[in-house]
Design a protein around this motif. Sequence first.
Motif, PDB file in Angstrom:
ATOM      1  N   ILE A  11     -55.098  11.027 -36.125  1.00 45.62           N
ATOM      2  CA  ILE A  11     -55.249  10.806 -37.569  1.00 45.62           C
ATOM      3  C   ILE A  11     -56.123   9.573 -37.814  1.00 45.62           C
ATOM      4  O   ILE A  11     -57.067   9.598 -38.620  1.00 45.62           O
ATOM      5  CB  ILE A  11     -53.856  10.630 -38.241  1.00 45.62           C
ATOM      6  CG1 ILE A  11     -53.082  11.950 -38.185  1.00 45.62           C
ATOM      7  CG2 ILE A  11     -53.977  10.118 -39.667  1.00 45.62           C
ATOM      8  CD1 ILE A  11     -51.602  11.831 -38.557  1.00 45.62           C
ATOM      9  N   LEU A  12     -55.830   8.499 -37.094  1.00 45.10           N
ATOM     10  CA  LEU A  12     -56.585   7.252 -37.304  1.00 45.10           C
ATOM     11  C   LEU A  12     -58.047   7.432 -36.906  1.00 45.10           C
ATOM     12  O   LEU A  12     -58.959   6.974 -37.618  1.00 45.10           O
ATOM     13  CB  LEU A  12     -55.946   6.099 -36.520  1.00 45.10           C
ATOM     14  CG  LEU A  12     -54.550   5.679 -37.010  1.00 45.10           C
ATOM     15  CD1 LEU A  12     -53.914   4.685 -36.041  1.00 45.10           C
ATOM     16  CD2 LEU A  12     -54.619   5.068 -38.416  1.00 45.10           C
ATOM     17  N   ALA A  13     -58.278   8.130 -35.794  1.00 50.63           N
ATOM     18  CA  ALA A  13     -59.672   8.350 -35.356  1.00 50.63           C
ATOM     19  C   ALA A  13     -60.423   9.187 -36.393  1.00 50.63           C
ATOM     20  O   ALA A  13     -61.587   8.921 -36.703  1.00 50.63           O
ATOM     21  CB  ALA A  13     -59.689   9.036 -34.000  1.00 50.63           C
ATOM     22  N   LEU A  14     -59.745  10.186 -36.941  1.00 46.56           N
ATOM     23  CA  LEU A  14     -60.393  11.038 -37.949  1.00 46.56           C
ATOM     24  C   LEU A  14     -60.661  10.259 -39.238  1.00 46.56           C
ATOM     25  O   LEU A  14     -61.694  10.434 -39.878  1.00 46.56           O
ATOM     26  CB  LEU A  14     -59.528  12.273 -38.226  1.00 46.56           C
ATOM     27  CG  LEU A  14     -59.563  13.338 -37.116  1.00 46.56           C
ATOM     28  CD1 LEU A  14     -58.372  14.285 -37.218  1.00 46.56           C
ATOM     29  CD2 LEU A  14     -60.873  14.136 -37.170  1.00 46.56           C
ATOM     30  N   ILE A  15     -59.739   9.382 -39.599  1.00 48.41           N
ATOM     31  CA  ILE A  15     -59.956   8.566 -40.803  1.00 48.41           C
ATOM     32  C   ILE A  15     -61.171   7.653 -40.575  1.00 48.41           C
ATOM     33  O   ILE A  15     -62.054   7.539 -41.428  1.00 48.41           O
ATOM     34  CB  ILE A  15     -58.702   7.734 -41.160  1.00 48.41           C
ATOM     35  CG1 ILE A  15     -57.584   8.661 -41.656  1.00 48.41           C
ATOM     36  CG2 ILE A  15     -59.029   6.666 -42.206  1.00 48.41           C
ATOM     37  CD1 ILE A  15     -56.257   7.963 -41.949  1.00 48.41           C
ATOM     38  N   LEU A  16     -61.218   7.030 -39.393  1.00 43.23           N
ATOM     39  CA  LEU A  16     -62.346   6.130 -39.100  1.00 43.23           C
ATOM     40  C   LEU A  16     -63.673   6.888 -39.075  1.00 43.23           C
ATOM     41  O   LEU A  16     -64.727   6.311 -39.305  1.00 43.23           O
ATOM     42  CB  LEU A  16     -62.128   5.405 -37.763  1.00 43.23           C
ATOM     43  CG  LEU A  16     -60.953   4.415 -37.740  1.00 43.23           C
ATOM     44  CD1 LEU A  16     -60.819   3.755 -36.379  1.00 43.23           C
ATOM     45  CD2 LEU A  16     -61.120   3.344 -38.819  1.00 43.23           C
ATOM     46  N   SER A  17     -63.605   8.200 -38.779  1.00 47.28           N
ATOM     47  CA  SER A  17     -64.826   9.027 -38.754  1.00 47.28           C
ATOM     48  C   SER A  17     -65.058   9.734 -40.089  1.00 47.28           C
ATOM     49  O   SER A  17     -65.842  10.675 -40.157  1.00 47.28           O
ATOM     50  CB  SER A  17     -64.705  10.107 -37.682  1.00 47.28           C
ATOM     51  OG  SER A  17     -64.253   9.599 -36.474  1.00 47.28           O
ATOM     52  N   HIS A  18     -64.329   9.329 -41.124  1.00 49.53           N
ATOM     53  CA  HIS A  18     -64.440   9.956 -42.453  1.00 49.53           C
ATOM     54  C   HIS A  18     -64.265  11.474 -42.391  1.00 49.53           C
ATOM     55  O   HIS A  18     -64.984  12.229 -43.056  1.00 49.53           O
ATOM     56  CB  HIS A  18     -65.784   9.598 -43.102  1.00 49.53           C
ATOM     57  CG  HIS A  18     -65.884   8.134 -43.386  1.00 49.53           C
ATOM     58  ND1 HIS A  18     -66.494   7.265 -42.516  1.00 49.53           N
ATOM     59  CD2 HIS A  18     -65.411   7.386 -44.399  1.00 49.53           C
ATOM     60  CE1 HIS A  18     -66.387   6.031 -42.987  1.00 49.53           C
ATOM     61  NE2 HIS A  18     -65.729   6.072 -44.138  1.00 49.53           N
ATOM     62  N   GLY A  19     -63.349  11.901 -41.544  1.00 43.27           N
ATOM     63  CA  GLY A  19     -63.032  13.330 -41.472  1.00 43.27           C
ATOM     64  C   GLY A  19     -63.944  14.125 -40.550  1.00 43.27           C
ATOM     65  O   GLY A  19     -63.685  15.296 -40.287  1.00 43.27           O
ATOM     66  N   ASP A  20     -64.993  13.502 -40.033  1.00 41.72           N
ATOM     67  CA  ASP A  20     -65.906  14.214 -39.122  1.00 41.72           C
ATOM     68  C   ASP A  20     -65.219  14.362 -37.749  1.00 41.72           C
ATOM     69  O   ASP A  20     -64.901  13.358 -37.108  1.00 41.72           O
ATOM     70  CB  ASP A  20     -67.207  13.402 -39.006  1.00 41.72           C
ATOM     71  CG  ASP A  20     -68.193  14.046 -38.037  1.00 41.72           C
ATOM     72  OD1 ASP A  20     -67.811  15.016 -37.347  1.00 41.72           O
ATOM     73  OD2 ASP A  20     -69.336  13.560 -37.968  1.00 41.72           O
ATOM     74  N   PRO A  21     -65.012  15.607 -37.280  1.00 43.46           N
ATOM     75  CA  PRO A  21     -64.252  15.775 -36.032  1.00 43.46           C
ATOM     76  C   PRO A  21     -65.056  15.545 -34.749  1.00 43.46           C
ATOM     77  O   PRO A  21     -64.515  15.675 -33.657  1.00 43.46           O
ATOM     78  CB  PRO A  21     -63.774  17.226 -36.111  1.00 43.46           C
ATOM     79  CG  PRO A  21     -64.771  17.914 -36.975  1.00 43.46           C
ATOM     80  CD  PRO A  21     -65.347  16.900 -37.903  1.00 43.46           C
ATOM     81  N   SER A  22     -66.370  15.214 -34.848  1.00 49.50           N
ATOM     82  CA  SER A  22     -67.155  15.145 -33.594  1.00 49.50           C
ATOM     83  C   SER A  22     -66.601  14.143 -32.584  1.00 49.50           C
ATOM     84  O   SER A  22     -66.605  14.408 -31.393  1.00 49.50           O
ATOM     85  CB  SER A  22     -68.643  14.862 -33.835  1.00 49.50           C
ATOM     86  OG  SER A  22     -68.946  14.668 -35.131  1.00 49.50           O
ATOM     87  N   TRP A  23     -66.132  12.979 -33.075  1.00 54.31           N
ATOM     88  CA  TRP A  23     -65.612  11.957 -32.144  1.00 54.31           C
ATOM     89  C   TRP A  23     -64.367  12.477 -31.415  1.00 54.31           C
ATOM     90  O   TRP A  23     -64.281  12.416 -30.192  1.00 54.31           O
ATOM     91  CB  TRP A  23     -65.297  10.658 -32.915  1.00 54.31           C
ATOM     92  CG  TRP A  23     -65.047   9.453 -32.052  1.00 54.31           C
ATOM     93  CD1 TRP A  23     -65.625   9.173 -30.853  1.00 54.31           C
ATOM     94  CD2 TRP A  23     -64.152   8.367 -32.336  1.00 54.31           C
ATOM     95  NE1 TRP A  23     -65.153   7.966 -30.370  1.00 54.31           N
ATOM     96  CE2 TRP A  23     -64.259   7.448 -31.254  1.00 54.31           C
ATOM     97  CE3 TRP A  23     -63.290   8.066 -33.393  1.00 54.31           C
ATOM     98  CZ2 TRP A  23     -63.519   6.265 -31.209  1.00 54.31           C
ATOM     99  CZ3 TRP A  23     -62.563   6.872 -33.349  1.00 54.31           C
ATOM    100  CH2 TRP A  23     -62.671   5.985 -32.265  1.00 54.31           C
ATOM    101  N   VAL A  24     -63.420  13.038 -32.173  1.00 56.72           N
ATOM    102  CA  VAL A  24     -62.176  13.494 -31.523  1.00 56.72           C
ATOM    103  C   VAL A  24     -62.410  14.717 -30.634  1.00 56.72           C
ATOM    104  O   VAL A  24     -61.613  15.009 -29.755  1.00 56.72           O
ATOM    105  CB  VAL A  24     -61.022  13.771 -32.534  1.00 56.72           C
ATOM    106  CG1 VAL A  24     -60.687  12.550 -33.353  1.00 56.72           C
ATOM    107  CG2 VAL A  24     -61.301  14.957 -33.419  1.00 56.72           C
ATOM    108  N   GLN A  25     -63.526  15.404 -30.880  1.00 58.27           N
ATOM    109  CA  GLN A  25     -63.795  16.599 -30.060  1.00 58.27           C
ATOM    110  C   GLN A  25     -64.625  16.286 -28.818  1.00 58.27           C
ATOM    111  O   GLN A  25     -64.779  17.127 -27.938  1.00 58.27           O
ATOM    112  CB  GLN A  25     -64.513  17.660 -30.905  1.00 58.27           C
ATOM    113  CG  GLN A  25     -63.574  18.324 -31.901  1.00 58.27           C
ATOM    114  CD  GLN A  25     -64.287  19.175 -32.923  1.00 58.27           C
ATOM    115  OE1 GLN A  25     -65.521  19.222 -32.964  1.00 58.27           O
ATOM    116  NE2 GLN A  25     -63.528  19.844 -33.770  1.00 58.27           N
ATOM    117  N   SER A  26     -65.175  15.072 -28.753  1.00 64.00           N
ATOM    118  CA  SER A  26     -66.076  14.791 -27.635  1.00 64.00           C
ATOM    119  C   SER A  26     -65.608  13.658 -26.716  1.00 64.00           C
ATOM    120  O   SER A  26     -66.091  13.525 -25.601  1.00 64.00           O
ATOM    121  CB  SER A  26     -67.477  14.461 -28.166  1.00 64.00           C
ATOM    122  OG  SER A  26     -67.394  13.348 -29.025  1.00 64.00           O
TER     123      SER A  26
END
Length: 282
Positions: free
Chosen positions: A51-66
Amino acid sequence: MPYFKYKGIPFSTEFFSEETLSYVENDFQLLDDDIVNAVYPKSGTHWMAEILALILSHGDPSWVQSVPLWERAPWIELDHLKIALKKPPPRLLTTHLPFQLFPKSFLHSKAKVVYTLRNPRDAMVSSYHFIKGFKELKDPGTVEEFMERFLSGEIDFGSWFDHVKGWVEMKERANIFINTYEELQQDLRGSVQKICHFLGKELNSQQIESVVENASFHKMKDNKMSSSSTTPENIFDHTKATLMRKGISGDWKNFLTVAQSERFDDAYWKRMHGVNMTFPWD
Ligand code: A3P
């Protein structure tokens, strides 16, 4: 599996060392823009990290997916500390440490901590299953045996009661936000909004929607970067246990007998007496 005690709290020698715990407590410098995901084991650590990673990425899932979760949000008390130390700010960090072993530098920093807790009965059942996957950890034995260890705090990171009390006592600090696994279950969107507010992150409704969608149990289970499938085979037997097991509240009812649940309740109320907070499971 051998354990050692650091300031009275048990830690498995396989994963922890006195040297690292002492460094983290006394020398590790938290920075003002650090965000720390603090959770007692099996209470929603990976969920909140996502959740925190997605918030920091403004909802963009690329970081959590890579990027694997432990690299995005390294555990400071584990070997991952090396990753944390190399990370450029703003850092997202994870810890299972009780407040008394948390970096002392926190007291003079503006670092923000999100502390998540879960019904201890469910945390215990989740832990009971998960431990079976770790090749080097002591077999949990019967549910009854494991429950006694859990209630007496003879497990990694010690007593759930002491952990929760230590963090809850800090709840008036402006840089600590406390929430529960159960609240995430009941209203993930509402929780995400509250966390954004706490972190001072303004996300529009579409971005919030994306955080909620990508942090769902099924999305996380399918995301190899977030499920424990990145834990090496030599440490964890993925045929024996899985991180993304059921993802529900109240599963303890399927495991504890009436007598066991009464025993748990008795210990719970004795230990929680005087705690100035009510929880969704009380
Ligand atoms: P169960 O074993 O009860 O299924 P931790 O991350 O602290 O190790 O906690 C793991 C627990 O959180 C597991 O509980 C896991 O299924 C649950 N979990 C992880 N991600 C989740 C999600 N997105 N939604 C609901 N539960 C989640």
